[in-house]
Design an enzyme around this catalytic site. Sequence first.
Site, PDB file in Angstrom:
ATOM      1  N   GLY A  11      -0.647  -4.747  14.743  1.00  0.00           N
ATOM      2  CA  GLY A  11      -0.911  -5.514  13.527  1.00  0.00           C
ATOM      3  C   GLY A  11      -0.215  -6.858  13.541  1.00  0.00           C
ATOM      4  N   HIS A  12      -0.154  -7.497  14.704  1.00  0.00           N
ATOM      5  CA  HIS A  12       0.624  -8.744  14.845  1.00  0.00           C
ATOM      6  C   HIS A  12      -0.010  -9.940  14.144  1.00  0.00           C
ATOM      7  CE1 HIS A  12      -2.423  -9.499  17.907  1.00  0.00           C
ATOM      8  NE2 HIS A  12      -2.020 -10.761  17.966  1.00  0.00           N
ATOM      9  N   GLY A  14      -1.362  -9.702  11.056  1.00  0.00           N
ATOM     10  CA  GLY A  14      -1.176  -9.540   9.617  1.00  0.00           C
ATOM     11  C   GLY A  14       0.088 -10.239   9.153  1.00  0.00           C
ATOM     12  N   GLY A  17       3.267  -8.107  10.485  1.00  0.00           N
ATOM     13  CA  GLY A  17       3.355  -8.122  11.940  1.00  0.00           C
ATOM     14  C   GLY A  17       3.648  -9.501  12.499  1.00  0.00           C
ATOM     15  N   SER A 108       4.734   1.719   2.327  1.00  0.00           N
ATOM     16  CA  SER A 108       4.470   0.893   1.152  1.00  0.00           C
ATOM     17  C   SER A 108       5.125   1.530  -0.062  1.00  0.00           C
ATOM     18  CB  SER A 108       2.958   0.776   0.914  1.00  0.00           C
ATOM     19  OG  SER A 108       2.680   0.320  -0.391  1.00  0.00           O
ATOM     20  N   SER A 109       5.539   0.696  -1.004  1.00  0.00           N
ATOM     21  CA  SER A 109       6.207   1.228  -2.198  1.00  0.00           C
ATOM     22  C   SER A 109       5.268   2.047  -3.080  1.00  0.00           C
ATOM     23  CB  SER A 109       6.805   0.078  -3.028  1.00  0.00           C
ATOM     24  OG  SER A 109       5.797  -0.830  -3.411  1.00  0.00           O
ATOM     25  N   CYS A 110       3.954   1.982  -2.806  1.00  0.00           N
ATOM     26  CA  CYS A 110       3.011   2.766  -3.620  1.00  0.00           C
ATOM     27  C   CYS A 110       3.086   4.263  -3.316  1.00  0.00           C
ATOM     28  CB  CYS A 110       1.589   2.268  -3.428  1.00  0.00           C
ATOM     29  SG  CYS A 110       0.904   2.683  -1.813  1.00  0.00           S
ATOM     30  N   TYR A 137      -4.614   5.495  -0.218  1.00  0.00           N
ATOM     31  CA  TYR A 137      -3.744   4.680   0.637  1.00  0.00           C
ATOM     32  C   TYR A 137      -2.328   5.251   0.646  1.00  0.00           C
ATOM     33  CZ  TYR A 137      -1.118   0.555   2.233  1.00  0.00           C
ATOM     34  OH  TYR A 137      -0.278  -0.306   2.905  1.00  0.00           O
ATOM     35  N   LYS A 141       0.026   6.759   3.777  1.00  0.00           N
ATOM     36  CA  LYS A 141       1.362   6.259   4.109  1.00  0.00           C
ATOM     37  C   LYS A 141       2.405   7.372   4.052  1.00  0.00           C
ATOM     38  CE  LYS A 141       0.627   1.973   5.137  1.00  0.00           C
ATOM     39  NZ  LYS A 141       0.950   1.481   6.488  1.00  0.00           N
ATOM     40  N   ASN A 166       6.569  -5.144  -2.548  1.00  0.00           N
ATOM     41  CA  ASN A 166       5.454  -6.093  -2.503  1.00  0.00           C
ATOM     42  C   ASN A 166       5.882  -7.332  -1.710  1.00  0.00           C
ATOM     43  OD1 ASN A 166       3.609  -4.713  -4.432  1.00  0.00           O
ATOM     44  ND2 ASN A 166       5.290  -5.085  -5.839  1.00  0.00           N
ATOM     45  N   HIS A 180      -3.515  -9.139  -2.951  1.00  0.00           N
ATOM     46  CA  HIS A 180      -2.490  -8.628  -3.845  1.00  0.00           C
ATOM     47  C   HIS A 180      -2.230  -9.631  -4.962  1.00  0.00           C
ATOM     48  CE1 HIS A 180      -1.573  -5.953  -0.330  1.00  0.00           C
ATOM     49  NE2 HIS A 180      -1.463  -5.099  -1.318  1.00  0.00           N
ATOM     50  N   TRP A 203      -5.844 -10.391 -14.644  1.00  0.00           N
ATOM     51  CA  TRP A 203      -6.092  -8.976 -14.924  1.00  0.00           C
ATOM     52  C   TRP A 203      -4.909  -8.324 -15.639  1.00  0.00           C
ATOM     53  CZ3 TRP A 203      -9.078  -5.322 -11.196  1.00  0.00           C
ATOM     54  CH2 TRP A 203     -10.356  -5.850 -10.963  1.00  0.00           C
ATOM     55  N   ARG A 210       7.056  -6.091 -11.361  1.00  0.00           N
ATOM     56  CA  ARG A 210       6.900  -5.987  -9.912  1.00  0.00           C
ATOM     57  C   ARG A 210       8.035  -6.727  -9.188  1.00  0.00           C
ATOM     58  NH1 ARG A 210       4.074  -2.641 -11.287  1.00  0.00           N
ATOM     59  NH2 ARG A 210       1.875  -2.197 -10.823  1.00  0.00           N
ATOM     60  N   ASP A 270      -3.755  -2.126 -15.291  1.00  0.00           N
ATOM     61  CA  ASP A 270      -2.435  -2.670 -14.994  1.00  0.00           C
ATOM     62  C   ASP A 270      -1.829  -2.075 -13.723  1.00  0.00           C
ATOM     63  OD1 ASP A 270      -1.865  -4.583 -16.898  1.00  0.00           O
ATOM     64  OD2 ASP A 270      -1.083  -3.146 -18.356  1.00  0.00           O
TER      65      ASP A 270
END
Length: 313
Positions: A11-12, A14, A17, A108-110, A137, A141, A166, A180, A203, A210, A270
């Site tokens: 993933g370099h 992204g 990455g 990921s924090s999700c 997702y 993870k 994030n 995001h 939105w 966050r 939200d």
Amino acid sequence: MDINSKIYIAGHRGMVGSAIQRNLVEREFTNIVTRTSKELDLRNQADTEAFFNSEKPEYVFLAAAKVGGIQANNTLRADFIYENLMVQNNIIHAAYKTNVKKLMFLGSSCIYPKFAKQPLKEEYLLTGELEQTNEPYAIAKIAGIKMCESYHRQYGCNFISVMPTNLYGQNDNYDLNNSHVLPALIRKIHDAKEANSANVTIWGTGTPMREFMHANDMADACVYLMQNYNDEKFVNIGTGVDISIKDLALLVKKIAGYEGELVFDTSKPDGTPRKLMDVSYLHSLGWKHKIELEEGIKLVYEEFKLKHGEKVY
């Protein structure tokens, strides 16, 4: 890792990455292996194993993932769980089979429960229900974390996991269909400024809190932990500071010099009310972030303008 260690960054191209690659180059690591998604389909087990058998990397940063914001996560649910599971399963198992010295999986924090206590401690994983909009997702993870933990326990593999908050930074995604919140705000507010629009619609209610971290800080933390951390417990990576979406939008508005109004569309979701990482464990390991939010947004906004120009595109 030493200067000549063979390091594969999955993933370099992204945001994460590429930041890890820049960090390693700055530290004068010279033997970095990369493949684009066209050159190597990490969803394909045979192709992934063939790559590991031929290249035999010693260290692996697993930053390849299918990512997106609320809208993308909620509408492409099958894609998000399938593609992420396939990529991470193939890489982790191939790393085990080819005796990779160390692998870092980026989550990921999700992964945390929607209504977990704040700030989010590592031990809160799997203590409650996930946020529905990005559950597929998040489950992928969580599976990656547990896979690294399991290979660590059963086979003695030095596979570690980190959970970034994030992120924003160079090579971020500004496509409003799947970006995001921070890059989406930058794009919307910049376009409104260039078009002399009277207002910008955002939105949700603006009340969710966050936390945001510059990708350069994230990369520095990853390289630091790759050099200094070998435990199976995953590590939160963040700043430990959060901001409401409304205040974030106002900050972007100020930095962009936009003078119109912000309109909050409360019919839109939200997401999780608050997501703040507890980073006390990371701090105890000897690392702390350096780039504060306003400074970081100014940096990425200048990069954004250079890339996209001072006009609506």
